[in-house]
Design an enzyme around this catalytic site. Structure first.
Site, mmCIF file in Angstrom:
data_model
loop_
_atom_site.group_PDB
_atom_site.id
_atom_site.type_symbol
_atom_site.label_atom_id
_atom_site.label_comp_id
_atom_site.label_asym_id
_atom_site.label_seq_id
_atom_site.Cartn_x
_atom_site.Cartn_y
_atom_site.Cartn_z
ATOM 1 N N THR A 152 0.838 -1.205 0.000
ATOM 2 C CA THR A 152 0.000 0.000 0.000
ATOM 3 C C THR A 152 0.873 1.256 0.000
ATOM 4 O O THR A 152 0.616 2.204 -0.744
ATOM 5 C CB THR A 152 -0.931 0.006 1.233
ATOM 6 O OG1 THR A 152 -1.739 -1.174 1.174
ATOM 7 C CG2 THR A 152 -1.834 1.223 1.264
ATOM 8 N N ASN A 174 -6.484 -9.785 -6.892
ATOM 9 C CA ASN A 174 -6.503 -10.417 -5.575
ATOM 10 C C ASN A 174 -7.773 -11.202 -5.313
ATOM 11 O O ASN A 174 -7.791 -12.106 -4.487
ATOM 12 C CB ASN A 174 -6.301 -9.366 -4.477
ATOM 13 C CG ASN A 174 -7.117 -8.117 -4.705
ATOM 14 O OD1 ASN A 174 -7.014 -7.473 -5.742
ATOM 15 N ND2 ASN A 174 -7.952 -7.784 -3.747
ATOM 16 N N GLN A 225 0.035 -9.521 -5.889
ATOM 17 C CA GLN A 225 -0.404 -10.926 -5.877
ATOM 18 C C GLN A 225 0.409 -11.785 -6.847
ATOM 19 O O GLN A 225 0.259 -13.002 -6.868
ATOM 20 C CB GLN A 225 -1.895 -11.031 -6.226
ATOM 21 C CG GLN A 225 -2.815 -10.451 -5.175
ATOM 22 C CD GLN A 225 -2.807 -11.213 -3.854
ATOM 23 O OE1 GLN A 225 -2.317 -12.346 -3.761
ATOM 24 N NE2 GLN A 225 -3.346 -10.611 -2.810
ATOM 25 N N SER A 242 4.902 -7.147 -1.859
ATOM 26 C CA SER A 242 4.724 -7.156 -0.409
ATOM 27 C C SER A 242 5.174 -8.488 0.167
ATOM 28 O O SER A 242 4.700 -9.544 -0.270
ATOM 29 C CB SER A 242 3.243 -6.922 -0.107
ATOM 30 O OG SER A 242 3.033 -6.848 1.271
ATOM 31 N N GLY A 243 6.076 -8.440 1.165
ATOM 32 C CA GLY A 243 6.645 -9.671 1.723
ATOM 33 C C GLY A 243 5.621 -10.631 2.302
ATOM 34 O O GLY A 243 5.726 -11.841 2.114
ATOM 35 N N HIS A 244 4.590 -10.104 2.974
ATOM 36 C CA HIS A 244 3.685 -11.016 3.685
ATOM 37 C C HIS A 244 2.774 -11.784 2.735
ATOM 38 O O HIS A 244 2.071 -12.710 3.154
ATOM 39 C CB HIS A 244 2.890 -10.277 4.772
ATOM 40 C CG HIS A 244 1.744 -9.434 4.289
ATOM 41 N ND1 HIS A 244 0.448 -9.890 4.309
ATOM 42 C CD2 HIS A 244 1.691 -8.173 3.805
ATOM 43 C CE1 HIS A 244 -0.358 -8.928 3.854
ATOM 44 N NE2 HIS A 244 0.377 -7.881 3.534
ATOM 45 N N THR A 280 14.148 5.009 9.340
ATOM 46 C CA THR A 280 15.080 3.901 9.561
ATOM 47 C C THR A 280 14.481 2.602 9.048
ATOM 48 O O THR A 280 13.321 2.288 9.317
ATOM 49 C CB THR A 280 15.398 3.795 11.075
ATOM 50 O OG1 THR A 280 15.956 5.040 11.485
ATOM 51 C CG2 THR A 280 16.375 2.673 11.373
ATOM 52 N N CYS A 309 -9.504 -6.352 3.408
ATOM 53 C CA CYS A 309 -9.699 -5.044 4.033
ATOM 54 C C CYS A 309 -11.149 -4.588 3.949
ATOM 55 O O CYS A 309 -11.555 -3.707 4.680
ATOM 56 C CB CYS A 309 -8.761 -4.012 3.430
ATOM 57 S SG CYS A 309 -7.952 -4.532 1.960
HETATM 58 N N1 PLP Z 1 -2.480 -4.799 -4.021
HETATM 59 C C1 PLP Z 1 -3.064 -6.001 -4.082
HETATM 60 C C2 PLP Z 1 -3.413 -6.577 -5.411
HETATM 61 C C3 PLP Z 1 -3.322 -6.704 -2.899
HETATM 62 O O1 PLP Z 1 -3.903 -7.904 -2.971
HETATM 63 C C4 PLP Z 1 -2.981 -6.115 -1.656
HETATM 64 C C5 PLP Z 1 -3.328 -6.788 -0.392
HETATM 65 O O2 PLP Z 1 -4.273 -7.552 -0.319
HETATM 66 C C6 PLP Z 1 -2.364 -4.863 -1.653
HETATM 67 C C7 PLP Z 1 -2.128 -4.239 -2.858
HETATM 68 C C8 PLP Z 1 -1.933 -4.215 -0.365
HETATM 69 O O3 PLP Z 1 -0.867 -4.955 0.206
HETATM 70 P P1 PLP Z 1 -0.267 -4.642 1.638
HETATM 71 O O4 PLP Z 1 -1.030 -5.453 2.608
HETATM 72 O O5 PLP Z 1 1.160 -5.088 1.575
HETATM 73 O O6 PLP Z 1 -0.358 -3.188 1.857
#
Ligand code: PLP
Length: 411
Positions: free
Chosen positions: A70, A159, A187, A223-225, A260, A352
Site C-alpha cells: 500500500t 486479488n 499478488q 509485499s513480503g507477507h 530507519t 480489508c
Molecule cells: N495490491 C493487491 C493486489 C493486494 O492484494 C494487496 C493486499 O491484499 C495490496 C495491494 C496491499 O498490500 P499490503 O497489505 O502489503 O499493503
C-alpha cells in the site's frame, strides 16, 4: 484451521523467520550508523535488496523498501503524479478492478490541489466478464488523451479472482508512447516467475525461467507477507529514469523513502524472495497446487446447485492458487462465519473490506450480478496446501451452503 485465505496473507516461511531472528538478536543496530555493528545491519538490508532485485530481474539500486505494498502504491502514484506536468489536467488510466489501495489513491489524486490531490482525471479501461482489460479500449484512451497521460496503472493479477492482465502488451504500448507504467504486482510476485525488461541481467548467472518474455514496466510494487515473508516490509521497483517525488522525507533509501529501515522484516523479505526463487525455478510446485485448486473448484461446481465461477477458467489466465465461486442464495458473510466455526478460513473479496456488507466492487465491475456478488467466496491456496485440506474444505463448504440455504438465510 484450514487456511484458504492466502491472498490476504501467508504464513512466514522458516527461512524468513530465521533471517528476522538473526537481525533482532544480532543485527539490531541502525543500518545508517558508520560503526561496524551498523554496517553489519546495512549488509543485511543490501543482501535483501539484491534478492528482491534478482527475483524481478532488475538492478538492486532500483529497489526501494517500504512498509507494505500500500505504501509503495502511494509513493508510486503520488510520487509520479505530483511531478507530472502535461498541458491540461493530467490523466491516470487505470481499471475499476484494482485493489482498494490503488482505487483510493487515484480518487485522492483526482481532488484539486487544495484538497490533497493534483486534479487528475481518472479514466477506467474496460474489463470483460473474466476481469481482463480490453486492449482496444486502452488504445482508444491512449489516443484520446495523448499528451495528457500522467501514468497508466494496471495490476498484474487480481486479488479476488486471480485474473492475469496482459502486462507485456500494456508495457509495450506504454514504452512506445513514453507513458509511465505502474504495475501492482502484489499478488503476482513470489507466485509467478518474473522478468522485467532491463537492458541486461545484472547477475551474470542463470535466470529463473519465465513463462513470459521480459516485460516493460517502469514501477512495480510487491509485499513480503503475500509470499511467506513478514508484515512490515514491501518494496517499490522504480527505474532510476523515473522522476519520483518522495512522500516520506529523509536520507534513507537514497532519499526516495525516509525512515530507519525495518531490518528484520526486510531481511525476511529477502529470504522469502530467495525461497520463492528456488520454488519457481521448477514449475511442478505450481502445477501441484493448480491441480488442487481445480479439484476444489470442479467438485464444488458439480456438487452445489447453482454455484458458478467468477473469473476465467483457463489455467494460464489466472493465478494457480485462486478460485472465486458464487453461491447464489447465500450471504457471503454468513457462509464465512459457518466455515470459520467448522475450521475453514476463506474470504469474501478483499480482506480489508470484510466486515462490510457491500458486494465486491471488483466483481460488480466484471458484470457479476449483485445477488451472485453477495454470495461469492474467494478461496486462495498456498504452495503448502495439502490434498487432505482440500478434501476437508470441500466437505465443509458443501454442508455449510446446504445448511444456510435450508435455513433460508438469503442475500
Ligand atoms: N495490491 C493487491 C493486489 C493486494 O492484494 C494487496 C493486499 O491484499 C495490496 C495491494 C496491499 O498490500 P499490503 O497489505 O502489503 O499493503
Amino acid at each position: 484451521m484450514i487456511h484458504l485465505d492466502h491472498n490476504a496473507t501467508t504464513q512466514p516461511c522458516g527461512e524468513a523467520i530465521e533471517a528476522a531472528e538473526v537481525c533482532m538478536r544480532e543485527h539490531w543496530h541502525n543500518p545508517s550508523s558508520v560503526h561496524r555493528a551498523g554496517q553489519a545491519a546495512r549488509q543485511e538490508v543490501e543482501r535483501a535488496r539484491g534478492s528482491v532485485a534478482e527475483l524481478l530481474g532488475v538492478k538492486p539500486r532500483d529497489i526501494t523498501f517500504t512498509s507494505c505494498a500500500t505504501e509503495a502504491i502511494d509513493l508510486a502514484h503520488r510520487g509520479v503524479m505530483s511531478l507530472a506536468a502535461p498541458a491540461g489536467r493530467p490523466v491516470i488510466l487505470t481499471t475499476a478492478i484494482e485493489h482498494e489501495a490503488v482505487r483510493d489513491i487515484c480518487e485522492a489524486l483526482s481532488k484539486p490541489p487544495g484538497e490533497g490531490g493534483v486534479g487528475a482525471e481518472v479514466e477506467h479501461i474496460r474489463v470483460d466478464q473474466t476481469g481482463t482489460i480490453d486492449l482496444g479500449h486502452l488504445d482508444e484512451l491512449l489516443n484520446a488523451h495523448a499528451d495528457r497521460i500522467g501514468m497508466v496503472s494496471v495490476q498484474w493479477a487480481n486479488n479476488e479472482t486471480g485474473t492475469h492482465q496482459p502486462v507485456g502488451a500494456i508495457g509495450q504500448r506504454c514504452k512506445a508512447r513514453e507513458v509511465v507504467f505502474f504495475c501492482d504486482a502484489t499478488q503476482w510476485i513470489g507466485k509467478m516467475p518474473t522478468q522485467i525488461d532491463q537492458p541486461r541481467s545484472p547477475f551474470g548467472g542463470e535466470r529463473i525461467a519465465t513463462d513470459n518474455d521480459a516485460v516493460h514496466i517502469d514501477l512495480l510494487c510487491l509485499s513480503g507477507h503475500k509470499f511467506h515473508g513478514l508484515k512490515g516490509a514491501g518494496a517499490l521497483f522504480a527505474s532510476r529514469t523515473i522522476r519520483l517525488r518522495p512522500q516520506v522525507l529523509g536520507a534513507q533509501e537514497k532519499g526516495r523513502r525516509g525512515g530507519t529501515e525495518a531490518v528484520p522484516a526486510i531481511a525476511a523479505l529477502g529470504a522469502a524472495c530467495r525461497r520463492a526463487g528456488e520454488w519457481l525455478r521448477d514449475g511442478s510446485g505450481r502445477d501441484r497446487v493448480a491441480d488442487l485448486r481445480d479439484r476444489l473448484e470442479h467438485t464444488l461446481l458439480e456438487r452445489v446447485e447453482g454455484a458458478h465461477r467468477n473469473g476465467p477458467g483457463e489455467r494460464d489466465a489466472r493465478l494457480w492458487n485462486t478460485s472465486n465461486i458464487a453461491f447464489p442464495g447465500c450471504e457471503a458473510e454468513a457462509l464465512l462465519l459457518q466455515f470459520s466455526e467448522r475450521g475453514l478460513a476463506a474470504s469474501a473479496g478483499a480482506a480489508c473490506s470484510s466486515g462490510s456488507l457491500d458486494p465486491s466492487p471488483v466483481l460488480l465491475a466484471m458484470g457479476v450480478d449483485p445477488v451472485s456478488a453477495h454470495g461469492s467466496i474467494r478461496f486462495s491456496l498456498s504452495r503448502d496446501t495439502t490434498d487432505d485440506e482440500i478434501d476437508r474444505a470441500i466437505e465443509i463448504v458443501t454442508s455449510c451452503v446446504e445448511r444456510i440455504r435450508r435455513a433460508g438465510v438469503s442475500a
